[in-house]
Design a protein around this motif. Structure first.
Motif, mmCIF file in Angstrom:
data_model
loop_
_atom_site.group_PDB
_atom_site.id
_atom_site.type_symbol
_atom_site.label_atom_id
_atom_site.label_comp_id
_atom_site.label_asym_id
_atom_site.label_seq_id
_atom_site.Cartn_x
_atom_site.Cartn_y
_atom_site.Cartn_z
ATOM 1 N N ALA A 1 7.915 4.992 -11.126
ATOM 2 C CA ALA A 1 6.719 4.525 -11.840
ATOM 3 C C ALA A 1 6.742 3.012 -11.998
ATOM 4 O O ALA A 1 5.708 2.347 -11.838
ATOM 5 N N ALA B 1 7.582 7.373 -5.434
ATOM 6 C CA ALA B 1 8.137 6.083 -5.861
ATOM 7 C C ALA B 1 8.288 6.064 -7.372
ATOM 8 O O ALA B 1 7.571 6.758 -8.098
ATOM 9 N N ASP C 1 8.058 0.803 -10.046
ATOM 10 C CA ASP C 1 7.729 0.170 -8.767
ATOM 11 C C ASP C 1 6.230 0.237 -8.495
ATOM 12 O O ASP C 1 5.622 -0.722 -8.020
ATOM 13 N N ARG C 2 5.634 1.367 -8.815
ATOM 14 C CA ARG C 2 4.190 1.518 -8.599
ATOM 15 C C ARG C 2 3.404 0.596 -9.526
ATOM 16 O O ARG C 2 2.411 -0.015 -9.125
ATOM 17 N N ALA D 1 3.582 -2.859 -8.203
ATOM 18 C CA ALA D 1 2.689 -2.978 -7.050
ATOM 19 C C ALA D 1 1.236 -3.103 -7.498
ATOM 20 O O ALA D 1 0.464 -3.869 -6.920
ATOM 21 N N VAL D 2 0.866 -2.361 -8.518
ATOM 22 C CA VAL D 2 -0.494 -2.449 -9.057
ATOM 23 C C VAL D 2 -0.756 -3.847 -9.611
ATOM 24 O O VAL D 2 -1.791 -4.461 -9.334
ATOM 25 N N VAL E 1 3.830 1.634 -1.314
ATOM 26 C CA VAL E 1 4.377 1.830 -2.662
ATOM 27 C C VAL E 1 3.297 2.364 -3.594
ATOM 28 O O VAL E 1 3.543 3.269 -4.401
ATOM 29 N N LEU E 2 2.094 1.821 -3.478
ATOM 30 C CA LEU E 2 0.996 2.258 -4.340
ATOM 31 C C LEU E 2 0.641 3.729 -4.142
ATOM 32 O O LEU E 2 0.274 4.423 -5.089
ATOM 33 N N THR E 3 0.732 4.187 -2.914
ATOM 34 C CA THR E 3 0.288 5.548 -2.618
ATOM 35 C C THR E 3 1.422 6.562 -2.564
ATOM 36 O O THR E 3 1.160 7.759 -2.423
ATOM 37 N N ASP E 4 2.662 6.116 -2.692
ATOM 38 C CA ASP E 4 3.814 7.015 -2.635
ATOM 39 C C ASP E 4 4.052 7.626 -4.011
ATOM 40 O O ASP E 4 4.530 6.961 -4.924
ATOM 41 N N GLU E 5 3.712 8.892 -4.157
ATOM 42 C CA GLU E 5 3.888 9.561 -5.446
ATOM 43 C C GLU E 5 5.363 9.767 -5.777
ATOM 44 O O GLU E 5 5.710 10.025 -6.927
ATOM 45 N N GLU F 1 0.833 -1.205 0.000
ATOM 46 C CA GLU F 1 0.000 0.000 0.000
ATOM 47 C C GLU F 1 0.871 1.260 0.000
ATOM 48 O O GLU F 1 0.567 2.238 -0.697
#
Length: 89
Positions: free
Chosen positions: A47, A45, A49-50, A53-54, A39-43, A37
């Motif tokens: 792209a 991070a 990595d996000r 995570a998605v 990683v998903l919400t860390d702007e 979560e």
């Protein structure tokens, strides 16, 4: 009598170890989901990595919501459609 107690103790240790492992994994799963979560919400991070995570999140969601075959006996069956009957035997 000592041997019976030793065998019983060994069985209890195995079960106890399995219970401890299950509890630890459950706790770690919560921590892992929190990290996912983050990683998903860390702007800030990367792209890539996000996106990873998605993908993982959707994979996990798909596993949880996929219909389960209750009648499955664990046997893999292969169906060859359109093959000659003699070859299928």
């Amino acid at each position: 009598m000592v041997q019976i107690n030793e065998i019983a103790a060994a069985g209890t240790e195995k079960r106890s170890g399995a219970v401890k492992l299950r509890r630890r994994l459950t706790k770690l799963a919560g921590t892992a989901l929190d990290s996912l979560e983050d990683v998903l919400t860390d702007e800030g991070a990367k792209a890539a990595d996000r996106i990873s995570a998605v993908k993982l999140t959707f994979e996990l969601l798909n596993r949880q919501t996929a219909p389960r075959d209750e009648g499955s006996d664990g046997v893999l069956r292969v169906v060859f459609d359109g093959i000659e009957k003699e070859l299928a035997e």
